[in-house]
Motif scaffolding. Structure first.
Motif, PDB file in Angstrom:
ATOM      1  N   UNK A  73       0.876  -1.211  -0.389  1.00  0.00           N
ATOM      2  CA  UNK A  73       0.037  -0.269   0.191  1.00  0.00           C
ATOM      3  C   UNK A  73       0.748   1.233   0.090  1.00  0.00           C
ATOM      4  N   UNK A  74       1.691   1.167  -1.025  1.00  0.00           N
ATOM      5  CA  UNK A  74       2.095   2.643  -1.051  1.00  0.00           C
ATOM      6  C   UNK A  74       1.451   4.294  -1.290  1.00  0.00           C
ATOM      7  N   UNK A  75       2.160   5.095  -0.556  1.00  0.00           N
ATOM      8  CA  UNK A  75       0.871   6.078  -1.264  1.00  0.00           C
ATOM      9  C   UNK A  75       1.687   7.230  -2.593  1.00  0.00           C
ATOM     10  N   UNK A  76       1.112   7.077  -3.445  1.00  0.00           N
ATOM     11  CA  UNK A  76       1.716   7.395  -4.438  1.00  0.00           C
ATOM     12  C   UNK A  76       2.111   8.689  -4.615  1.00  0.00           C
ATOM     13  N   UNK A  77       2.800   9.584  -5.119  1.00  0.00           N
ATOM     14  CA  UNK A  77       2.841  10.820  -5.838  1.00  0.00           C
ATOM     15  C   UNK A  77       0.995  11.211  -6.365  1.00  0.00           C
ATOM     16  N   UNK A  78       1.496   9.807  -7.495  1.00  0.00           N
ATOM     17  CA  UNK A  78       0.304  10.496  -8.455  1.00  0.00           C
ATOM     18  C   UNK A  78      -1.539   9.382  -7.976  1.00  0.00           C
TER      19      UNK A  78
ATOM     20  N   UNK B 175      -3.801   6.688  -6.952  1.00  0.00           N
ATOM     21  CA  UNK B 175      -4.139   5.620  -7.202  1.00  0.00           C
ATOM     22  C   UNK B 175      -4.020   4.445  -6.079  1.00  0.00           C
ATOM     23  N   UNK B 176      -4.073   2.854  -6.277  1.00  0.00           N
ATOM     24  CA  UNK B 176      -4.654   2.106  -5.343  1.00  0.00           C
ATOM     25  C   UNK B 176      -5.236   2.512  -4.369  1.00  0.00           C
ATOM     26  N   UNK B 177      -5.131   1.714  -2.560  1.00  0.00           N
ATOM     27  CA  UNK B 177      -5.592   2.473  -1.856  1.00  0.00           C
ATOM     28  C   UNK B 177      -5.995   3.365  -1.655  1.00  0.00           C
ATOM     29  N   UNK B 178      -5.444   4.562  -1.784  1.00  0.00           N
ATOM     30  CA  UNK B 178      -5.645   5.678  -2.251  1.00  0.00           C
ATOM     31  C   UNK B 178      -7.810   6.016  -3.189  1.00  0.00           C
ATOM     32  N   UNK B 179      -7.951   5.087  -3.933  1.00  0.00           N
ATOM     33  CA  UNK B 179      -9.056   5.337  -4.472  1.00  0.00           C
ATOM     34  C   UNK B 179      -9.546   4.547  -3.713  1.00  0.00           C
ATOM     35  N   UNK B 180      -9.818   4.244  -2.501  1.00  0.00           N
ATOM     36  CA  UNK B 180     -11.365   3.525  -1.637  1.00  0.00           C
ATOM     37  C   UNK B 180     -11.671   4.255  -0.384  1.00  0.00           C
ATOM     38  N   UNK B 181     -12.957   5.231  -1.471  1.00  0.00           N
ATOM     39  CA  UNK B 181     -13.681   6.071  -0.885  1.00  0.00           C
ATOM     40  C   UNK B 181     -14.630   6.811  -1.898  1.00  0.00           C
ATOM     41  N   UNK B 182     -15.233   7.670  -1.603  1.00  0.00           N
ATOM     42  CA  UNK B 182     -16.177   8.143  -2.667  1.00  0.00           C
ATOM     43  C   UNK B 182     -16.191   9.413  -2.210  1.00  0.00           C
ATOM     44  N   UNK B 183     -16.399  10.229  -3.254  1.00  0.00           N
ATOM     45  CA  UNK B 183     -16.840  12.244  -3.607  1.00  0.00           C
ATOM     46  C   UNK B 183     -18.394  12.227  -2.940  1.00  0.00           C
TER      47      UNK B 183
ATOM     48  N   UNK C 163     -12.271  15.894 -15.198  1.00  0.00           N
ATOM     49  CA  UNK C 163     -13.148  15.177 -14.077  1.00  0.00           C
ATOM     50  C   UNK C 163     -12.162  14.328 -12.557  1.00  0.00           C
ATOM     51  N   UNK C 164     -13.449  14.749 -11.414  1.00  0.00           N
ATOM     52  CA  UNK C 164     -11.983  14.568 -10.277  1.00  0.00           C
ATOM     53  C   UNK C 164     -12.352  12.639 -10.112  1.00  0.00           C
ATOM     54  N   UNK C 165     -11.378  11.462  -9.976  1.00  0.00           N
ATOM     55  CA  UNK C 165     -11.771  10.254  -9.696  1.00  0.00           C
ATOM     56  C   UNK C 165     -10.941  10.297  -8.436  1.00  0.00           C
ATOM     57  N   UNK C 166     -10.379  10.634  -7.636  1.00  0.00           N
ATOM     58  CA  UNK C 166      -9.820  10.212  -6.581  1.00  0.00           C
ATOM     59  C   UNK C 166      -9.323  11.732  -6.111  1.00  0.00           C
ATOM     60  N   UNK C 167      -7.987  11.510  -5.429  1.00  0.00           N
ATOM     61  CA  UNK C 167      -7.205  12.623  -4.536  1.00  0.00           C
ATOM     62  C   UNK C 167      -6.022  12.069  -4.176  1.00  0.00           C
ATOM     63  N   UNK C 168      -5.230  12.292  -4.158  1.00  0.00           N
ATOM     64  CA  UNK C 168      -3.624  12.391  -4.258  1.00  0.00           C
ATOM     65  C   UNK C 168      -2.487  13.015  -3.352  1.00  0.00           C
TER      66      UNK C 168
END
Length: 324
Positions: free
Chosen positions: A157-162, A164-172, A242-247
């Motif tokens: 579960x890296x925290x990539x600057x771009x 993706x990965x686990x950072x996409x586990x969520x919703x707006x 459009x926004x699809x997640x956060x980084x």
């Protein structure tokens, strides 16, 4: 690394015994701060009498270990030692001597184990960590794509600057605020924690505390530590961003790391260079040779000019005789 004062073998930081001869580590081996063993697995190796040429060496190593015991006689004789898994190099070397015998057995926390359990997964990674230039940074990721806030890059579960990965586990929500799905994140963490649980420095409690420390929601419009991750998608027949997640802003993410150690992940921005930027002209001639080279070049140039003149004269003479 330390050096065994008995056999000269290298010893990893935190080891209590030499991995080659089993000699206990002392101040003469230049020992430093030992590894904390609050949740360290215990390894038990048992073997019987053998005609193998390795038998004598195996017994000699075991006798150097305080937990060594010997019971029974003849075919019922058993040699047994207990070691913390932090002594993985010694355990591997000893098991390589006795592991192929029918009478040998290795248990980790009471469960039958093989050499693979010591060379792969969390323990294998721990061995690499102990040999790293900066062991603690090794766990948090020495490279950008390994950067993580959990203290274990094997959790996947890296925290990539771009993003993706686990950072996409969520919703707006409708206002553009991102809400993490911590239940999903915890589920994925638990799976990899179980897979790597034998690593002696993997702290499950710390990992889950890190998850609790993460904010429930993120508003990139107000929090400068986060940005929107965008993509171009078709909206009403037209493609829009459009926004699809956060980084994250990777250099500011250290605030989520628990403890005094703050890892660093440097991002090098390479400037654009011209195709010839790497070309360097170097004069390999000695200073006193340069005039000679110049003179030679001038002489050759004069010689070439004279040849051209005589060639033109020859052509003119030939044409004269042909058209007389």
């Amino acid at each position: 690394m330390m050096v065994c004062d008995k056999c000269g073998a290298g010893i990893n930081e935190g080891a209590k015994f030499c991995p080659q001869c089993g000699d206990p580590v002392t101040e003469t081996d230049r020992i430093s701060v030992p590894v904390t063993e609050s949740h360290v697995a215990n390894v038990e190796i048992t073997f019987g009498e053998s005609s193998s040429p390795n038998f004598t060496k195996a017994v000699e190593i075991c006798k150097n270990i305080p937990s060594y015991s010997f019971t029974g006689e003849g075919k019922q004789a058993r040699h047994k030692i207990f070691l913390p898994i932090t002594e993985v190099d010694l355990i591997i070397n000893l098991f390589e001597l006795v592991g192929s015998w029918k009478s040998s057995q290795m248990l980790i926390n009471g469960h039958t184990a093989t050499k693979k359990d010591l060379t792969y997964y969390g323990v294998g990674c721990y061995r690499s960590r102990q040999k790293a230039y900066k062991p603690e940074q090794f766990c948090f990721g020495e490279k950008e794509y390994e950067a993580n806030i959990w203290g274990c890059k094997r959790l996947g579960m890296p925290i990539n600057e771009w993003g993706g990965g686990w950072l996409d586990y969520g919703t707006f929500d409708k206002s553009g605020v991102w809400h993490f799905d911590k239940g999903r994140i915890k589920h994925e963490l638990e799976l990899t924690l179980k897979e790597n649980e034998l690593c002696p420095i993997l702290d499950r409690k710390r990992v889950l505390e890190t998850l609790d420390k993460l904010p429930e929601s993120i508003n990139p419009k107000r929090d400068s530590n986060w940005q929107y991750r965008t993509s171009y998608e078709e909206v009403n027949g037209d493609y829009k961003e459009v926004a699809v997640g956060v980084k994250p802003v990777i250099k500011k993410i250290n605030r989520y790391v628990i403890g005094s150690f703050k890892p660093s992940w440097e991002i090098e921005e390479q400037g654009r260079r011209s195709n010839n930027a790497h070309v360097i002209n170097v004069n390999l001639q000695l200073e006193d040779e340069q005039p000679k080279q110049k003179t030679t070049f001038t002489a050759n140039k004069k010689k070439s000019s004279l040849s051209t003149i005589w060639w033109v004269i020859g052509v003119i003479v030939l044409l004269y005789f042909l058209f007389r």
